[in-house]
Enzyme design. Structure first.
Site, PDB file in Angstrom:
ATOM      1  N   THR A 158      65.337  -5.503  -1.707  1.00  0.00           N
ATOM      2  CA  THR A 158      65.404  -6.519  -2.755  1.00  0.00           C
ATOM      3  C   THR A 158      63.999  -7.017  -3.089  1.00  0.00           C
ATOM      4  O   THR A 158      63.200  -7.262  -2.174  1.00  0.00           O
ATOM      5  CB  THR A 158      66.278  -7.755  -2.375  1.00  0.00           C
ATOM      6  OG1 THR A 158      65.942  -8.854  -3.226  1.00  0.00           O
ATOM      7  CG2 THR A 158      66.077  -8.233  -0.953  1.00  0.00           C
ATOM      8  N   ASP A 160      63.626  -9.817  -4.478  1.00  0.00           N
ATOM      9  CA  ASP A 160      63.711 -11.267  -4.259  1.00  0.00           C
ATOM     10  C   ASP A 160      63.346 -11.632  -2.820  1.00  0.00           C
ATOM     11  O   ASP A 160      63.033 -12.783  -2.530  1.00  0.00           O
ATOM     12  CB  ASP A 160      65.126 -11.780  -4.546  1.00  0.00           C
ATOM     13  CG  ASP A 160      65.508 -11.644  -6.004  1.00  0.00           C
ATOM     14  OD1 ASP A 160      64.724 -11.064  -6.767  1.00  0.00           O
ATOM     15  OD2 ASP A 160      66.605 -12.107  -6.382  1.00  0.00           O
ATOM     16  N   GLY A 215      64.175 -14.168  -9.147  1.00  0.00           N
ATOM     17  CA  GLY A 215      64.513 -14.843  -7.885  1.00  0.00           C
ATOM     18  C   GLY A 215      65.639 -15.816  -8.178  1.00  0.00           C
ATOM     19  O   GLY A 215      65.391 -16.909  -8.655  1.00  0.00           O
TER      20      GLY A 215
HETATM   21  O1  F6P Z   1      68.406  -7.933  -7.657  1.00  0.00           O
HETATM   22  C1  F6P Z   1      67.884  -9.176  -7.819  1.00  0.00           C
HETATM   23  C2  F6P Z   1      67.348  -9.417  -9.175  1.00  0.00           C
HETATM   24  O2  F6P Z   1      66.076  -8.886  -9.237  1.00  0.00           O
HETATM   25  C3  F6P Z   1      67.387 -10.919  -9.477  1.00  0.00           C
HETATM   26  O3  F6P Z   1      66.202 -11.575  -9.220  1.00  0.00           O
HETATM   27  C4  F6P Z   1      67.765 -10.963 -10.917  1.00  0.00           C
HETATM   28  O4  F6P Z   1      68.455 -12.131 -11.249  1.00  0.00           O
HETATM   29  C5  F6P Z   1      68.629  -9.769 -11.062  1.00  0.00           C
HETATM   30  O5  F6P Z   1      68.125  -8.808 -10.176  1.00  0.00           O
HETATM   31  C6  F6P Z   1      68.725  -9.273 -12.477  1.00  0.00           C
HETATM   32  O6  F6P Z   1      69.188  -7.974 -12.493  1.00  0.00           O
HETATM   33  P1  F6P Z   1      69.833  -7.249 -13.760  1.00  0.00           P
HETATM   34  O7  F6P Z   1      69.055  -7.647 -14.953  1.00  0.00           O
HETATM   35  O8  F6P Z   1      69.705  -5.803 -13.438  1.00  0.00           O
HETATM   36  O9  F6P Z   1      71.235  -7.693 -13.812  1.00  0.00           O
END
Ligand code: F6P
Length: 432
Positions: A158, A160, A215
């Protein structure tokens, strides 16, 4: 339950001896390991896949890739053979593609698709599943291990960096429980570079730039902007109530006035909970209220709101910039490359010991040169969950990250990436 024959297949026959295995040369000859990656991409997934594939192949596994996360184990299955294929682990993203499919019933999809997963594991003769993911993907893997007896090994992932890994950080006599997940080091480098570039534009216009960083629940990645020269920070761990907002705006005004170039970079996490004057309550800012199969809505836009409040309430020119996918896209950086290889070594250890339901982790935060297998262990996947920033890393009274966080980051990024150009040109007074 998962068909018992399939579970037993990976255990050595009773009369098998070390020499008979040696004769066969490959410990796990005839066994198949499948790798799956779920959730958002990171720059380190391909590196994880390549490292796990290379090591599992060495001990005799045929290695498959499950495409599109759990989705690739539904229906007829979407499986590719990774054995002996060229692979470029420096290339970001995931060549197995991603999805946020949840095999268990969810609000968005109430169907229980676990029987389809069991069917495909059996049909493709998959003996062990390695799941590269965050809390969601590995949480589903753990449930499948516990309820169906599927041999799974988790692998952290991750940007995050909020997946509990139990990695300790030793700083000035303190033992701080930190986190280190593949993906974070590369993303932190990208955020650092983004902030460092924005700094020159902010300075040129004497502006405040509010930099939004991914995040949802934790500010680990937002903090990395300190190495790009960011001055103040807001993280999801501390909500910005009405009173705190007033204090924050006052702190911004003072910091701006004191700054020699009349400029500030304020890094904020997308998941910051901010007091909304119109609603009269603290809330997050949604990009879309639609939730995925794990119940997560999409966040985005908090930087614009904060910038316009700075502009309107303080009368200081402020703009918003969203780092967005810039942080999680692009090539895998060196630290991540070595981290994934180190954790993949531990995967082989778990395979040899037949310890399933476990996830390899780094024991303590170390610099690049010290990333080695003896600094790894594994944790029970039931214990992973979400991990916020430790109190030692962030000071809500100053809206700043601490020296302890700086030290944590220095292990991963070595040193700040921005350069300062300090000038104080004498003003010319025309001669009379
Ligand atoms: O996987 C975590 C993350 O990077 C978060 O910080 C973010 O909210 C999310 O992915 C957004 O992912 P996507 O745009 O692919 O749904």
């Amino acid at each position: 339950m998962y068909p018992i024959g399939v579970i037993k297949k990976y255990i050595f026959a009773k009369n098998e001896t070390y020499s008979s295995m040696k004769k066969e040369n490959k410990l796990f000859k005839g066994k198949t390991l499948a790798i799956l990656s779920g959730g958002g991409d990171t720059p380190a997934i391909n590196s994880s896949i390549e490292s796990i594939r290379n090591r599992a192949s060495l001990v005799g596994y045929k290695v498959y890739g499950v495409r599109y996360g759990w989705k690739g184990l539904l229906g007829d299955g979407d499986i590719v053979d990774l054995s002996n294929q060229p692979y470029n682990g420096w290339y970001g993203g995931t060549a197995l593609r991603a999805s946020r499919t949840n095999p268990f019933p969810s609000k968005r999809n109430p169907e229980n698709r676990v029987p389809q997963i069991l069917n495909n594991l059996d049909k493709y003769h998959i003996d062990v599943l390695v799941t590269i993911g965050g809390d969601d993907t590995n949480g589903a893997a753990k449930r499948l291990y516990e309820t169906e007896g599927i041999p799974v090994i988790g692998f952290p992932k991750t940007i995050d960096n909020d997946l509990r890994t139990g990695t300790m950080h030793h700083y000035e006599g303190q033992e701080i429980e930190a986190v280190l997940c593949p993906g974070f080091p590369s993303a932190a480098r990208a955020v650092t570079e983004f902030a460092a570039r924005i700094k020159t534009t902010a300075e040129s216009h004497s502006r405040i730039i509010v930099l939004e960083v991914m995040g949802r629940d934790a500010g680990w990645l937002t903090g990395s902007a300190i190495y790009g020269g960011a001055d103040m920070f807001l993280v999801p761990e501390f909500e910005i109530t009405k009173e705190r907002k007033e204090f924050f705006l006052e702190t911004v005004r003072e910091a701006y006035m004191k700054s020699p170039k009349k400029t500030l970079i304020i890094a904020v996490s997308e998941g910051v909970r901010w007091y909304d004057d119109d609603k009269g309550k603290v809330d997050v800012v949604y990009a879309s209220s639609e939730v995925d199969e794990y119940g997560h809505p999409r966040f985005g836009g908090i930087s614009g709101i904060i910038a316009s409040e700075i502009d309107n309430k303080l009368g200081i020119d402020a703009r918003a910039q969203i780092t967005g996918y810039y942080a999680r896209a692009g090539e895998c950086r060196k630290y991540d490359r070595r981290l994934t290889a180190t954790l993949a070594d531990k995967v082989v250890d778990l395979l040899l010991r037949e310890e399933y339901g476990q996830m390899p982790v780094l024991n303590k935060i170390v610099p690049y040169d010290e990333l080695e297998e003896f600094n790894t262990s594994s944790i029970d996947m039931g214990k992973i969950g979400n991990m916020p920033l430790p109190d030692e890393y962030y000071d809500i009274n100053k809206f700043k990250f601490s020296g302890a966080y700086d030290d944590f980051l220095s292990n991963i990024l070595k040193h700040p990436r921005y350069i300062d150009f300090n000038y104080d040109f004498p003003v010319v007074i025309p001669e009379k």
